[in-house]
Design a protein around this motif. Structure first.
Motif, PDB file in Angstrom:
ATOM      1  N   UNK A   4       0.826  -1.198   0.000  1.00 41.95           N
ATOM      2  CA  UNK A   4       0.000   0.000   0.000  1.00 41.95           C
ATOM      3  C   UNK A   4       0.863   1.252   0.000  1.00 41.95           C
ATOM      4  N   UNK A   5       1.923   1.243   0.804  1.00 38.12           N
ATOM      5  CA  UNK A   5       2.836   2.390   0.865  1.00 38.12           C
ATOM      6  C   UNK A   5       3.479   2.637  -0.494  1.00 38.12           C
ATOM      7  N   UNK A   6       3.981   1.582  -1.112  1.00 39.31           N
ATOM      8  CA  UNK A   6       4.668   1.726  -2.394  1.00 39.31           C
ATOM      9  C   UNK A   6       3.708   2.188  -3.491  1.00 39.31           C
ATOM     10  N   UNK A   7       2.458   1.769  -3.410  1.00 36.15           N
ATOM     11  CA  UNK A   7       1.484   2.159  -4.418  1.00 36.15           C
ATOM     12  C   UNK A   7       1.136   3.640  -4.320  1.00 36.15           C
ATOM     13  N   UNK A   8       1.102   4.184  -3.102  1.00 30.46           N
ATOM     14  CA  UNK A   8       0.616   5.540  -2.880  1.00 30.46           C
ATOM     15  C   UNK A   8       1.716   6.573  -2.699  1.00 30.46           C
ATOM     16  N   UNK A   9       2.946   6.137  -2.643  1.00 36.77           N
ATOM     17  CA  UNK A   9       4.056   7.076  -2.472  1.00 36.77           C
ATOM     18  C   UNK A   9       4.255   7.905  -3.733  1.00 36.77           C
ATOM     19  N   UNK A  10       4.758   9.136  -3.602  1.00 33.82           N
ATOM     20  CA  UNK A  10       5.062   9.947  -4.796  1.00 33.82           C
ATOM     21  C   UNK A  10       6.208   9.332  -5.584  1.00 33.82           C
ATOM     22  N   UNK A  11       6.402   9.816  -6.792  1.00 33.45           N
ATOM     23  CA  UNK A  11       7.513   9.352  -7.610  1.00 33.45           C
ATOM     24  C   UNK A  11       8.841   9.792  -6.990  1.00 33.45           C
ATOM     25  N   UNK A  12       9.874   9.020  -7.260  1.00 38.49           N
ATOM     26  CA  UNK A  12      11.195   9.359  -6.730  1.00 38.49           C
ATOM     27  C   UNK A  12      11.634  10.740  -7.201  1.00 38.49           C
ATOM     28  N   UNK A  13      11.180  11.162  -8.370  1.00 39.95           N
ATOM     29  CA  UNK A  13      11.550  12.475  -8.907  1.00 39.95           C
ATOM     30  C   UNK A  13      10.961  13.624  -8.090  1.00 39.95           C
ATOM     31  N   UNK A  14       9.960  13.325  -7.253  1.00 38.22           N
ATOM     32  CA  UNK A  14       9.323  14.366  -6.439  1.00 38.22           C
ATOM     33  C   UNK A  14      10.083  14.637  -5.143  1.00 38.22           C
ATOM     34  N   UNK A  15      11.091  13.829  -4.853  1.00 42.71           N
ATOM     35  CA  UNK A  15      11.845  13.996  -3.609  1.00 42.71           C
ATOM     36  C   UNK A  15      12.726  15.241  -3.710  1.00 42.71           C
ATOM     37  N   UNK A  16      12.574  16.209  -2.803  1.00 46.53           N
ATOM     38  CA  UNK A  16      13.426  17.414  -2.844  1.00 46.53           C
ATOM     39  C   UNK A  16      14.821  17.118  -2.308  1.00 46.53           C
ATOM     40  N   UNK A  17      15.675  18.112  -2.329  1.00 44.40           N
ATOM     41  CA  UNK A  17      17.008  17.965  -1.754  1.00 44.40           C
ATOM     42  C   UNK A  17      16.889  17.842  -0.238  1.00 44.40           C
ATOM     43  N   UNK A  18      17.314  16.713   0.299  1.00 44.85           N
ATOM     44  CA  UNK A  18      17.174  16.452   1.732  1.00 44.85           C
ATOM     45  C   UNK A  18      18.514  16.487   2.465  1.00 44.85           C
ATOM     46  N   UNK A  19      19.540  17.022   1.825  1.00 45.23           N
ATOM     47  CA  UNK A  19      20.880  17.019   2.417  1.00 45.23           C
ATOM     48  C   UNK A  19      21.164  18.248   3.283  1.00 45.23           C
ATOM     49  N   UNK A  20      20.215  19.171   3.365  1.00 51.01           N
ATOM     50  CA  UNK A  20      20.387  20.373   4.171  1.00 51.01           C
ATOM     51  C   UNK A  20      20.462  19.990   5.655  1.00 51.01           C
ATOM     52  N   UNK A  21      21.582  20.243   6.335  1.00 51.63           N
ATOM     53  CA  UNK A  21      21.699  19.878   7.750  1.00 51.63           C
ATOM     54  C   UNK A  21      20.676  20.584   8.637  1.00 51.63           C
ATOM     55  N   UNK A  22      20.246  21.790   8.251  1.00 50.80           N
ATOM     56  CA  UNK A  22      19.210  22.480   9.026  1.00 50.80           C
ATOM     57  C   UNK A  22      17.882  21.739   8.935  1.00 50.80           C
ATOM     58  N   UNK A  23      17.614  21.152   7.779  1.00 46.50           N
ATOM     59  CA  UNK A  23      16.387  20.374   7.600  1.00 46.50           C
ATOM     60  C   UNK A  23      16.427  19.117   8.466  1.00 46.50           C
ATOM     61  N   UNK A  24      17.590  18.470   8.516  1.00 52.40           N
ATOM     62  CA  UNK A  24      17.773  17.284   9.356  1.00 52.40           C
ATOM     63  C   UNK A  24      17.548  17.632  10.828  1.00 52.40           C
ATOM     64  N   UNK A  25      18.136  18.741  11.279  1.00 53.16           N
ATOM     65  CA  UNK A  25      18.000  19.158  12.678  1.00 53.16           C
ATOM     66  C   UNK A  25      16.558  19.501  13.020  1.00 53.16           C
ATOM     67  N   UNK A  26      15.850  20.113  12.073  1.00 51.11           N
ATOM     68  CA  UNK A  26      14.443  20.452  12.302  1.00 51.11           C
ATOM     69  C   UNK A  26      13.621  19.191  12.518  1.00 51.11           C
ATOM     70  N   UNK A  27      13.825  18.195  11.666  1.00 52.56           N
ATOM     71  CA  UNK A  27      13.109  16.933  11.834  1.00 52.56           C
ATOM     72  C   UNK A  27      13.492  16.225  13.112  1.00 52.56           C
ATOM     73  N   UNK A  28      14.752  16.294  13.495  1.00 50.31           N
ATOM     74  CA  UNK A  28      15.224  15.622  14.702  1.00 50.31           C
ATOM     75  C   UNK A  28      14.559  16.188  15.953  1.00 50.31           C
ATOM     76  N   UNK A  29      14.387  17.508  15.997  1.00 45.82           N
ATOM     77  CA  UNK A  29      13.758  18.122  17.160  1.00 45.82           C
ATOM     78  C   UNK A  29      12.336  17.646  17.357  1.00 45.82           C
TER      79      UNK A  29
END
Length: 354
Positions: free
Chosen positions: A51-76
């Motif tokens: 179900x997850x694989x069927x409904x997930x967006x395309x891999x091309x829709x994934x933004x740049x996730x390498x921003x360390x500030x973005x990682x820290x925001x999610x971690x908090x």
């Protein structure tokens, strides 16, 4: 053929009666201790993955996730909202969490064989009958911040995870410590995705926190944070962050391309219409006195300002008295316009409205 049809009808009736009996007399044991019948766990987990694989967006829709500030925001957010069930890197799960049925996987196991687009749909939509909630908001940018953190979990130890939480040394006030994890003790964070609070008024922050708490303003991060502490404590935090000094910061040097965008932003900020005032007429920078209810945005982080303008344009931000005005103002902005305005305002000297 008639015999076959009659047989099917009888079987359907017997199946229906059996289902009624199971429900009415509590024949199925729902005890988590008893677990599922043989094969049921496999069926449920396989259905979940497909179900997850069927409904997930395309891999091309994934933004740049390498921003360390973005990682820290999610971690908090993970530490406050998710760690109880999934534990943290380098930590074992509690006996209570592992007694759930199904037991939530340890965070390092939970993310080990999923692609970012799969993690996105799991975080955003949750999973029925598993204890995994859906994201308490409709902001994909926040979900991607969580995914950025989850992608970094592999190989992360307790020390690195603790560093992401930015512990505030000397903060004995538990509520202040909780808020300061993201916003800093004085309301000025180094994270480009987190707004500065030291340049906002207490009234504006109190109104905003109430909007988050009641769901009038859309944010999974802040909806959770604003419901973790009593309302009077939120008001106290608003007073705390609005009464300290405004941090003096030096804007980062601009490239030639960014300098051209900043000049474009300065022009855009002064363009208004008959029914939509210019950005500068409400947010400065030339204003001697800010209009009541409008936040100061000069000196706010570039990434944060850009994200907020895109939310206004998509009508996914609101909760304030002037939300209709801001939605109108942002409706026709292009991505280039938003980038130009964000660069312009982040370069201006920060000051708090009187």
């Amino acid at each position: 053929m008639k015999t076959v049809i009659k047989t099917l009808i009888v079987l359907a009736l017997l199946g229906g009666l059996g289902a009624v009996a199971v429900v009415s007399f509590g024949l199925y044991n729902v005890s988590a201790r008893a677990g599922h019948l043989p094969g049921v766990s496999w069926v449920l987990h396989t259905t979940y993955r497909n179900s997850v694989k069927r409904r997930a967006p395309e891999a091309s829709a994934v933004p740049n996730l390498d921003d360390p500030d973005l990682v820290a925001l999610g971690a908090g957010h993970f530490d406050s909202a998710c760690a109880f069930c999934h534990a943290t890197p380098g930590e074992i799960q509690s006996a209570t969490a592992t007694s759930m049925s199904p037991a939530p996987p340890h965070i390092t196991d939970a993310v080990s064989d999923w692609e970012p687009q799969h993690l996105f749909i799991i975080v955003k939509d949750g999973v029925k009958m598993s204890g995994m909630p859906y994201w308490p908001g409709e902001r994909d940018d926040e979900v991607w911040a969580m995914v950025a953190f989850l992608r970094s979990v592999g190989g992360m130890g307790a020390e690195k995870y603790a560093a992401l939480q930015a512990p505030q040394a000397g903060t004995e006030d538990p509520v202040l410590g909780y808020c300061a994890t993201c916003h800093g003790r004085d309301g000025h964070s180094d994270n480009g995705h987190i707004p500065r609070l030291d340049i906002l008024t207490g009234d504006y922050m109190a109104e905003t926190l109430t909007a988050y708490r009641t769901g009038a303003r859309n944010s999974g991060f802040m909806a959770h944070a604003a419901t973790q502490v009593p309302a009077e404590e939120l008001e106290r935090m608003a007073r705390h962050f609005s009464s300290g000094p405004v941090a003096e910061t030096e804007p980062e040097p601009l490239s030639a391309a960014d300098q051209a965008l900043a000049e474009q932003g300065a022009q855009l900020a002064r363009i208004g219409t008959d029914d939509i005032p210019s950005c500068a007429s409400c947010h400065g920078p030339e204003l001697e006195t800010f209009k009541p209810g409008f936040p100061a945005i000069a000196g706010q982080p570039r990434a944060y300002l850009g994200e907020q303008l895109k939310l206004w344009r998509a009508e996914k931000r609101g909760g304030g008295k002037r939300q209709d005005l801001m939605r109108k103002a942002a409706r026709e902005l292009s991505d280039a316009d938003i980038e130009a305005l964000a660069i312009y305002y982040t370069q201006l000297p920060a000051r708090r409205p009187e």
